[in-house]
Design an enzyme around this catalytic site. Structure first.
Site, short mmCIF file in Angstrom:
data_model
loop_
_atom_site.label_atom_id
_atom_site.label_comp_id
_atom_site.label_asym_id
_atom_site.label_seq_id
_atom_site.Cartn_x
_atom_site.Cartn_y
_atom_site.Cartn_z
CB ILE A 60 64.28 -3.80 -46.23
CG1 ILE A 60 63.33 -3.75 -45.01
CG2 ILE A 60 63.51 -4.15 -47.49
CD1 ILE A 60 63.96 -3.25 -43.74
CE1 TYR A 61 61.96 -6.87 -50.19
CE2 TYR A 61 63.18 -8.21 -51.75
CZ TYR A 61 62.22 -7.26 -51.49
OH TYR A 61 61.52 -6.69 -52.54
CB SER A 62 64.72 -11.86 -44.16
OG SER A 62 63.49 -12.41 -44.58
N GLY A 63 65.83 -8.54 -42.91
CA GLY A 63 66.94 -7.91 -42.20
C GLY A 63 68.29 -8.15 -42.83
N GLY A 64 68.32 -8.30 -44.16
CA GLY A 64 69.58 -8.52 -44.86
C GLY A 64 69.90 -9.97 -45.11
#
Length: 325
Positions: A60-64
């Site tokens: 999930i971090y920064s959309g991958g």
């Protein structure tokens, strides 16, 4: 650098883990303070130079894009056999049904996407980011066991849940001959000690590695009380965790400050040293500069006396549960 086994496993991890939520494309997430790839790579390189071999990120971090940045940097700067890569699964990655959670479908889909972004054939530690109240834990544990047996994951861990849930998950796995969780990534620091009620004793009893996130309370334990940062001003997640109890937390911060002045060392080293002595295997530190990384490393040489530990802990008052829900 010092190294320790990951719980009861044979895996060696550095006593500090580099948290990689700080790296990513800001436009792809709700955190505008994250560092882009150009600014992230020197920090990852510095971590490796300092002996850190443990890196924690999440799909999930920064959309991958955190996984992508970390994967490229580690591929350029280190041998895959020498680094321990951890990532997580649970939060929503796409719209519509099956875009989040810990169903068999979601886990099987997301592990492949994480591996592709990280540019590796396997993840050393695959963690469930939260408890999924909509999916039977039997389904989740069997799916995790299958990704281990498929060679895509070496070990599995959990994060941010109640102790009864963690124990139930491992009981289900043991009963069925499936892979068990070997680590707990929980919310634990001098400002938030509710984990001491059940989760910390459970992990000690079961020889589970504790790798706490937010060990410095999003930086609040490390800086002056009135000091503001871009993250502090824009990160609503950390404000939701700490603003409500700030009046009580300030008393703890004052003790940390007093002790750091007497010792002549940074507040961060006091807060991290306390965690080590409370049983943390490898606190996950998120940094936005190499200087912060070096400061954290200094905590490894700090040993607090029993009187100093009691001095730091005395002002604490019970807090509402944050993280497990």
């Amino acid at each position: 650098m010092e190294y320790v086994k990951l719980g009861s496993t044979g895996l060696d991890i550095s006593r500090l883990c580099l948290g990689c939520m700080s790296f990513g494309v800001a436009e792809r997430w709700t955190h505008p303070w994250v560092l882009d790839e150009e600014k992230s790579r020197p920090i990852i390189k510095k971590a490796l130079d300092l002996g850190i071999n443990f890196f924690d990120t999440a799909n999930i971090y920064s959309g991958g894009t955190s996984e992508e940045i970390v994967g490229r940097a580690l591929k350029d700067y280190a041998s895959r056999d020498e680094v321990v890569i951890a990532t997580k699964v649970f939060f929503r990655m796409h719209k519509g049904p099956n875009g989040a959670g810990l169903s068999r479908k979601a886990i099987m889909s997301e592990i492949d996407k994480s591996l592709q972004r990280l540019g590796t054939d396997y993840v050393d530690l695959y963690q469930i980011h939260r408890w999924d109240y909509q999916t039977p834990i039997e389904e989740t544990m069997e799916a995790l066991h299958d990704v281990v047996k498929a060679g895509k994951v070496r070990y599995i861990g959990a994060s941010a849940m109640y102790a009864w849930q963690f124990l139930k998950a491992n009981h289900v796995a043991e009963k069925n001959g499936w892979t068990k969780f070997v680590s707990m990534q929980n919310h634990y620091n001098l400002f938030y000690r509710e984990e001491e009620r059940e989760m910390m004793p459970l992990c000690k009893e079961e020889k589970i590695a504790v790798i706490p996130y937010s060990p410095l309370a999003a930086g609040r334990l490390a800086r002056d009380w009135q000091e503001s940062t871009y993250r502090y001003e824009t990160d609503q997640a950390q404000r939701s965790k700490y603003d409500a109890m700030a009046h009580a937390d300030r008393l703890v911060w004052e003790r940390v400050t007093d002790l750091s002045e007497k010792r002549g060392i940074p507040r961060a080293q006091i807060a991290l040293a306390w965690l080590f002595q409370k049983g943390a295997a490898s606190p996950i530190i998120g940094v936005t500069s190499a200087a912060q990384l070096e400061e954290g490393i200094g905590s490894l040489s700090v040993t607090l006396t029993s009187e100093e530990m009691a001095f730091l802990e005395e002002p604490y008052v019970p807090h509402p549960v944050v993280g497990a829900l």
